[in-house]
Write an enzyme that holds these catalytic residues in place. Structure first.
Site, mmCIF file in Angstrom:
data_model
loop_
_atom_site.group_PDB
_atom_site.id
_atom_site.type_symbol
_atom_site.label_atom_id
_atom_site.label_comp_id
_atom_site.label_asym_id
_atom_site.label_seq_id
_atom_site.Cartn_x
_atom_site.Cartn_y
_atom_site.Cartn_z
ATOM 1 N N GLU A 1 -78.484 -3.671 -25.020
ATOM 2 C CA GLU A 1 -77.237 -3.780 -25.786
ATOM 3 C C GLU A 1 -76.028 -3.290 -25.010
ATOM 4 O OE1 GLU A 1 -78.686 -1.391 -29.397
ATOM 5 O OE2 GLU A 1 -78.563 -3.442 -30.149
ATOM 6 N N ASP B 1 -77.635 -7.825 -23.494
ATOM 7 C CA ASP B 1 -79.026 -7.684 -23.079
ATOM 8 C C ASP B 1 -79.829 -6.860 -24.075
ATOM 9 O OD1 ASP B 1 -77.350 -5.468 -22.354
ATOM 10 O OD2 ASP B 1 -79.019 -4.681 -21.191
#
Ligand SMILES: *[C@@H]1O[C@H](CO)[C@@H](O)[C@H](O)[C@H]1NC(C)=O
Ligand SMILES: *[C@@H]1O[C@H](CO)[C@@H](O)[C@H](O)[C@H]1NC(C)=O
Ligand SMILES: *[C@@H]1O[C@H](CO)[C@@H](O)[C@H](O)[C@H]1NC(C)=O
Ligand SMILES: *[C@@H]1O[C@H](CO)[C@@H](O)[C@H](O)[C@H]1NC(C)=O
Ligand SMILES: *[C@@H]1O[C@H](CO)[C@@H](O)[C@H](O)[C@H]1NC(C)=O
Ligand SMILES: *[C@@H]1O[C@H](CO)[C@@H](O)[C@H](O)[C@H]1NC(C)=O
Ligand SMILES: *[C@@H]1O[C@H](CO)[C@@H](O)[C@H](O)[C@H]1NC(C)=O
Ligand SMILES: CC(=O)N[C@H]1CO[C@H](CO)[C@@H](O)[C@@H]1O
Length: 646
Positions: free
Chosen positions: A359, A356
């Site tokens: 991270e 995402d």
């Protein structure tokens, strides 16, 4: 006095005892396997209860290797097995004396009632180090016991009812070099083509924090594909608005440098996960250390920014041949034109899970899908304009396929757009994340799918913003020195533990608070262009919190000339300005924006001069100017050009 206290204590003890007794009597625990298995199986469900809305299970696990993943699959209130109806179990204890052959694993999922539970399907044990998976097929109908499941908490009462635009914010965001927006713009440009040894044109340093800068920790001295594309999107907006020749040509140069830099990244021989590689050095070679990769939003946001630029460039009289050779046509110009390649990557890889925007989690993310969808929708039209019918068709059909999956993110039981679709990861039990609002801001394709005023988006924005009220101490300071309302401080998600340098307590972020403001400005603009507001049973909690004076009700539509319509618009303006005022309140006198501000003290924290903080304040002020009907605002800012570096 003393006697009274004693009486109260005695009563409390009694009450506690009674409650325990009642629960103990009514909680029904099923025991499926009462001792460690001797039948050769490696996994067996021991006990299970679904009591007062909590699911509590324990499982016997054979200790076959060190790394184990144990999951319990069940069905929800609708008797459906979905990616959400899975629980990750944790190690509880050793249970086999000194043999260590058996362990007890389990979980107590206190909010299982939110999605409900009808059957336990199976327990799956993945013995990672030996590459084996074992399953206990359970197929047990679960009977709820104990107290009634809690009813989800009602939204809080609003602490303020700000109305309309405020002069202090208009002044703070003035389009001149001394205002906060002027500072944001100048600081943002210092991070583009950064003055760092070896930095390549077209790169963006994520923050002024790293070996080259006075602040070393955290090390953000890299070019992140996502951050760069969002920053360049601001440059693109300035490019489109500028009518000063000098300024316009400065922006144009940077945007072509960016296109070239993106093509260089695509061709790096060290890519480990294809075009979703998230992070590069400032010399624009791949960062190969351990990282959360791939992050498949990057190719999408890079393509979106460059397609917007191409459109502006053509509008400004630029040549189609240049757009093809320097922006679009990766088939003919693979070393310099990145867009077609990024779009085709998105078209063929959007359904793969990826990390995402924070991270942290590899899964299917609403944010990532939204920006991928916008890239494909925009790309289909753009490819057509480039005379590339085949690519256009590929992108259209992928866009349609993504669109068909978007509704899975809506959880009707929780009345929330889930930031990701799948089992709870990293204890993010609330499923709440500002990434949903950012997904709309960066990924709305202008075609009515998950727009700013979508009722699911609105109620999610309510849940996201109010989730921070109980956890950030500074949220209890609700007005500034002159008595003006401070909006809710917004962080990434309530369970966040990243504090900007390490792990402790998460904080509100400037860019997240700016995103909420931008969402409200854009929602108000959307209502104004639509000329009406339709309130539904899904969106009504949003209006009750943010626009109580409007007195709207579910199932009604309010036309632009109605008092209710005007009250909603004024409330959105008032709250959006209040969110900006929250940022202003925690911005130091020199106007610099770090990544976050401390949840208890409001003091800036984490990476200094975070580029995305500046970009997010700028896009919020662009949205504000649009809502105010001041198109000259962006032009005046844009005409200032890039200040000589100071
Ligand atoms: C759930 O569905 C399965 C089959 O789809 C059925 O066998 C089972 O009886 C259902 N369970 C409940 C509790 O409704
Ligand atoms: C499970 O968690 C709930 C909520 O925290 C708690 O009330 C309950 O006692 C717990 N159950 C067990 C068996 O630990
Ligand atoms: C366990 O249940 C899940 C969810 O229904 C299913 O996908 C999986 O195949 C099941 N495992 C086995 C071995 O049956
Ligand atoms: C980088 O950009 C600057 C300013 O646009 C330019 O003077 C310089 O030549 C560029 N460097 C390279 C290597 O292209
Ligand atoms: C992306 O899709 C292409 C074409 O299907 C495939 O060859 C490639 O391996 C995929 N890349 C990733 C990183 O999944
Ligand atoms: C790019 O920069 C990194 C970090 O400074 C360095 O390790 C790497 O060798 C450089 N690559 C090239 C091609 O200069
Ligand atoms: C952030 O957490 C780290 C521990 O990981 C701690 O050392 C540091 O002091 C914290 N920073 C702040 C500003 O609280
Ligand atoms: C993880 C967890 O809370 N497990 C609990 C489930 O219930 C048993 C009693 O039945 C407890 O002992 C566990 O601690």
């Amino acid at each position: 006095m003393l006697a009274g206290t004693a009486v109260v204590s005695a009563l409390s003890v009694l009450a506690l005892f009674l409650t325990d007794a009642v629960l103990a009597q009514t909680c029904k625990t099923e025991t499926l396997q009462s001792t460690m298995p001797t039948d050769g199986s490696e996994v067996a469900l021991n006990t299970c209860s679904y009591c007062g809305g909590s699911l509590n299970v324990t499982v016997y696990i054979a200790n076959l290797c060190y790394n184990k993943v144990v999951r319990l699959y069940y069905t929800n209130a609708q008797n459906q097995s979905t990616p959400l109806s899975v629980a990750s179990l944790n190690w509880i204890k050793e249970i086999d004396g000194t043999n260590y052959a058996w362990e007890l694993w389990g979980a107590n999922i206190s909010d299982a009632y939110l999605d409900g539970l009808t059957e336990i399907l199976n327990v799956t044990y993945n013995a990672v180090d030996i590459g084996k998976t074992y399953v206990d097929i359970v197929d047990l109908a679960v009977v709820a016991s104990g107290a009634a499941a809690p009813t989800p908490a009602a939204p809080p009462k609003p602490y303020a009812t700000p109305l309309g635009f405020s002069d202090d914010i208009t002044k703070w965001l003035q389009p001149n070099k001394d205002s906060e927006d002027g500072i944001a713009m100048a600081r943002m440009f210092m991070n583009i083509n950064p003055n760092v040894v070896g930095a390549v044109n077209g790169t963006v340093v994520a923050a002024q924090s790293g070996p080259t800068y006075p602040q070393h920790d955290p090390d953000y001295e890299y070019d992140w594909v996502r951050d760069s594309s969002l920053t360049m999107d601001v440059v693109q907006t300035l490019y489109a608005a500028a009518n000063s020749k000098t300024a316009k040509s400065q922006y144009e140069t940077i945007l072509f440098q960016y296109a070239g830099a993106r093509a260089t990244e695509q061709n790096d021989p060290g890519l480990q996960t294809g075009l979703g590689e998230p992070k590069f050095y400032l010399n624009n070679t791949i960062f190969t250390g351990p990282w959360g990769r791939p992050q498949n939003d990057g190719p999408a946001t890079a393509a979106i920014t460059l397609m917007e630029f191409a459109k502006d460039y053509l509008n400004a009289g630029g040549s189609l041949a240049t757009v093809k050779s320097k922006i679009y046509d990766s088939a003919t110009y693979p070393l310099q034109a990145p867009v077609m390649r990024d779009l085709l990557f998105v078209a063929s890889n959007w359904s793969s899970p990826s990390f995402d925007l924070w991270e942290e989690e590899e899964a299917d993310h609403f944010y990532t899908r939204m920006v991928q969808r916008r890239a494909l929708v925009t790309g289909a039209t753009f490819a057509h304009q480039m005379g590339d019918a085949a690519t256009s068709a590929t992108l259209s059909s992928a866009a349609a396929a993504i669109s068909a999956t978007m509704s899975q993110f809506w959880d009707p039981n929780r009345q929330l757009i889930l930031y990701e679709y799948g089992p709870v990861l990293h204890d993010k039990n609330s499923y709440i994340d500002i990434a949903v609002v950012l997904g709309v801001i960066h990924g709305y394709a202008g075609d009515g799918v998950y727009s700013y005023t979508n009722d699911e988006v609105l109620v999610s924005a309510l849940k996201i913003s109010t989730s921070f009220l109980p956890i950030y101490h500074i949220a209890s300071v609700t007005s500034d020195a002159s008595g003006q309302v401070l909006g809710i401080p917004i962080g990434r998600y309530p369970e966040d533990v990243y504090n900007g340098t390490g792990f402790g307590l998460g904080n509100p972020w400037y860019l997240c608070t700016a995103a909420m403001a931008e969402h409200f400005y854009r929602a108000a603009s959307e209502y104004k262009s639509a000329g009406s507001i339709a309130v539904t049973s899904v969106s009504i909690p949003f209006f009750n919190y943010f626009a109580p004076q409007a007195g709207v009700s579910a199932g009604s539509t309010y036309k632009a000339n109605s008092a209710a319509f005007k009250a909603v618009i004024q409330s959105l303006e008032g709250w959006a300005d209040a969110f900006i005022r929250r940022i202003k309140y925690h911005t130091p006198a020199d106007g610099h924006l770090a990544e976050e501000f401390n949840r208890d003290t409001g003091v800036p924290q984490g990476a200094a001069d975070l580029t995305w903080s500046y970009a997010s304040l700028l896009t919020a002020s662009f949205a504000r100017a649009e809502l105010m009907g001041s198109p000259n605002y962006v032009t005046r800012l844009a005409n200032m050009g890039i200040a000589p570096s100071s």
